[in-house]
Write a protein that holds these residues in place. Structure first.
Motif, PDB file in Angstrom:
ATOM      1  N   THR A  72     -83.333 -16.810  -6.418  1.00 18.78           N
ATOM      2  CA  THR A  72     -82.884 -15.885  -6.276  1.00 18.78           C
ATOM      3  C   THR A  72     -83.255 -14.554  -5.710  1.00 18.78           C
ATOM      4  N   ALA A  73     -84.605 -14.352  -5.856  1.00 19.07           N
ATOM      5  CA  ALA A  73     -85.066 -13.401  -5.134  1.00 19.07           C
ATOM      6  C   ALA A  73     -85.244 -13.676  -3.586  1.00 19.07           C
ATOM      7  N   PHE A  74     -85.609 -14.744  -3.074  1.00 15.63           N
ATOM      8  CA  PHE A  74     -85.640 -15.183  -1.801  1.00 15.63           C
ATOM      9  C   PHE A  74     -84.395 -14.923  -0.799  1.00 15.63           C
ATOM     10  N   THR A  75     -83.422 -15.543  -1.727  1.00 14.00           N
ATOM     11  CA  THR A  75     -82.206 -15.443  -1.051  1.00 14.00           C
ATOM     12  C   THR A  75     -81.461 -14.132  -0.933  1.00 14.00           C
ATOM     13  N   ILE A  76     -81.751 -13.389  -1.833  1.00 17.55           N
ATOM     14  CA  ILE A  76     -81.438 -11.916  -1.722  1.00 17.55           C
ATOM     15  C   ILE A  76     -82.250 -11.352  -0.640  1.00 17.55           C
ATOM     16  N   ALA A  77     -83.401 -11.152  -0.506  1.00 20.07           N
ATOM     17  CA  ALA A  77     -84.176 -10.635   0.749  1.00 20.07           C
ATOM     18  C   ALA A  77     -83.848 -11.178   1.761  1.00 20.07           C
ATOM     19  N   ASP A  78     -83.533 -12.619   2.164  1.00 22.60           N
ATOM     20  CA  ASP A  78     -83.121 -13.156   3.244  1.00 22.60           C
ATOM     21  C   ASP A  78     -81.694 -12.880   3.465  1.00 22.60           C
ATOM     22  N   ALA A  79     -80.697 -12.727   2.607  1.00 22.85           N
ATOM     23  CA  ALA A  79     -79.353 -12.076   3.257  1.00 22.85           C
ATOM     24  C   ALA A  79     -79.703 -10.382   3.559  1.00 22.85           C
ATOM     25  N   ILE A  80     -80.322  -9.950   3.069  1.00 19.15           N
ATOM     26  CA  ILE A  80     -80.589  -8.577   3.616  1.00 19.15           C
ATOM     27  C   ILE A  80     -81.162  -8.272   4.875  1.00 19.15           C
ATOM     28  N   ASP A  81     -82.111  -9.266   5.336  1.00 19.96           N
ATOM     29  CA  ASP A  81     -82.526  -9.399   6.786  1.00 19.96           C
ATOM     30  C   ASP A  81     -81.667  -9.988   7.732  1.00 19.96           C
ATOM     31  N   ARG A  82     -81.051 -10.879   7.026  1.00 22.28           N
ATOM     32  CA  ARG A  82     -80.017 -11.728   8.044  1.00 22.28           C
ATOM     33  C   ARG A  82     -78.922 -11.088   8.197  1.00 22.28           C
ATOM     34  N   PHE A  83     -78.300 -10.478   7.282  1.00 19.05           N
ATOM     35  CA  PHE A  83     -76.824  -9.736   7.456  1.00 19.05           C
ATOM     36  C   PHE A  83     -76.652  -8.386   7.472  1.00 19.05           C
ATOM     37  N   LEU A  84     -77.693  -7.545   7.109  1.00 16.53           N
ATOM     38  CA  LEU A  84     -77.374  -6.165   7.064  1.00 16.53           C
ATOM     39  C   LEU A  84     -77.987  -5.522   8.425  1.00 16.53           C
TER      40      LEU A  84
END
Length: 428
Positions: free
Chosen positions: A285-297
């Motif tokens: 959960t933590a990793f995919t949140i951070a990855d989404a922030i870096d990937r899509f924001l």
């Protein structure tokens, strides 16, 4: 100016842990919507109802869904009545209820089914209920989710800062709000992006239930005793959803029992201890949140404000801070109530014939007024008040684009009994 209203927001999330009820006051001040949370309760979901809902999500029949629709309606009505009783507020003092209900199936941009019969809620409370907010967004070409970013932008943005609003419920969703001044543009907070990052608590809870026969990992205690397995984490984070570009939304259809069963099967082959499974699932959960922030924001937020059940899991917050170094992470005040407050806001806006979503975050082709109406005993007093008004923004005796007794969706400027959302029809 839109007059002050008292509204109850209701919802039951994908975690299936209970029905939330938030008693909220809304008013406008200097062209801004202000709110005050007067009371919040969560009415626990009976174990048999939870199991019936989980079954209906994968193998339910039409009779199952029909029966559950009424049962969930009663649960939501009881949550509303409990909030009123604890707050010492009479139902006659409340203008509206905004009910999200319980999502049973969500197929982005095609169909979404929320149950929890609004007629039951309106009958038991006597309060006119606005409900089924996703349908109009889908009709306008959107995914029907995420809807909460509208409330994030209106209620929680901060001037001069880049702020992330992260809700970790059954699923995790993020809204990036930019309050920094833009040369030549009027001041204000703008929602830059919003989407579901993937699972929030649903995988953690499902594993805890299957492995330890416990409904959730209280305080992250099980995960705290284990070790994150990096190879297994990389494997789990390879799911195609995590690479899908926004707008996007998800649910138990993707990260429910089948996904959880796959984790357990793979973990058995790897001979992982139960606590290591929990630690790795929490890290997912933590990793995919951070990855989404870096990937899509476009940029990492300066501040990340967390809400939802995940905000009470210190291990999850610790893992999140590890993968987002330099980002200030704190828990939003009244974190548990945030989504129920959002649906109260949607009802408040819909009743005045005002748009109540952000098309850019759902993929809708145009702004719409989301919601349908189940008249309660106060319907004539509240929703037909506009018929006696003097026009747009008529003040205490009139409604701006009020919801009407007859006929479909009205324009945002429509007023009185003929405009707005019809008693039987969708708004927007």
């Amino acid at each position: 100016m839109i007059r002050k209203l008292t509204v109850i927001g209701l919802m039951s999330g994908t975690s299936l842990d209970g029905a939330d009820a938030a008693l909220v006051e809304f008013w406008e001040e200097s062209r801004r919507i202000c709110h005050r949370l007067r009371h919040f309760v969560t009415r626990p979901m009976p174990a048999n109802l939870k199991q019936d809902l989980k079954h209906a999500m994968t193998a339910g029949t039409v009779p199952d869904v029909a029966r559950l629709n009424v049962e969930v309606g009663h649960l939501l009505a009881e949550a509303a009545l409990e909030a009123l009783a604890e707050a010492g507020v009479n139902a006659a003092e409340v203008d509206l209820i905004g009910s999200h209900g319980q999502t049973l199936w969500h197929d982005p941009a095609r169909a979404s089914l929320q149950i929890g019969e609004a007629a039951v809620i309106a009958e038991r409370t006597g309060i006119t209920t606005i409900y089924d907010f996703r349908a109009a967004d889908i009709a306008a070409g959107g995914q029907g989710a995420p809807l909460v970013p509208y409330a994030d932008q209106v209620l929680y943005g901060e001037p001069d800062r880049l702020v992330g609003l992260l809700n970790i419920g059954g699923m995790a969703n993020i809204t990036l709000l930019d309050g920094r001044p833009v040369p030549g543009a009027p001041p204000g907070v703008r929602a830059v992006a919003a989407f579901d990052t993937g699972p929030g608590n649903v995988v953690i809870d499902g594993l805890c239930e299957r492995i330890f026969k416990e409904p959730f990992d209280r305080d992250g205690a099980r995960a705290a005793k284990g070790h994150i397995r990096p190879e297994f984490l990389r494997e789990l984070s390879g799911h195609p959803y995590f690479y899908q570009s926004p707008p996007k939304s998800t649910g138990r259809e993707t990260f429910g029992d089948a996904f959880i069963g796959g984790i357990l099967s793979r973990a058995a082959k790897l001979q992982l201890p139960p606590e290591d499974i929990m630690a790795t699932a929490t890290a997912l959960t933590a990793f995919t949140i951070a990855d989404a922030i870096d990937r899509f924001l476009p940029a990492r937020p300066e501040l990340l404000r967390v809400s939802g059940g995940g905000a009470r899991n210190p291990v999850l917050l610790r893992d999140l801070q590890k993968v987002l170094p330099g980002v200030e992470i704190n828990v939003l005040p009244d974190a548990d109530a945030k989504e129920a407050v959002a649906f109260a806001l949607f009802a408040y806006r819909a009743a005045f014939g005002r748009e109540n979503h952000l098309p850019g975050t759902t993929g809708a082709t145009h702004p719409a007024i989301l919601g349908k109406i189940a008249p309660g005993g106060n319907y004539r007093r509240v929703l037909l008040a506009g018929a006696m008004g003097t026009g747009r923004d008529a003040g205490p005796t009139g409604w701006a684009g009020g919801a009407g007794a007859a006929g479909g969706a009205g324009t945002a400027g429509g007023a009185g009994a003929a405009g707005g959302a019809g008693a039987a029809g969708g708004a927007g």
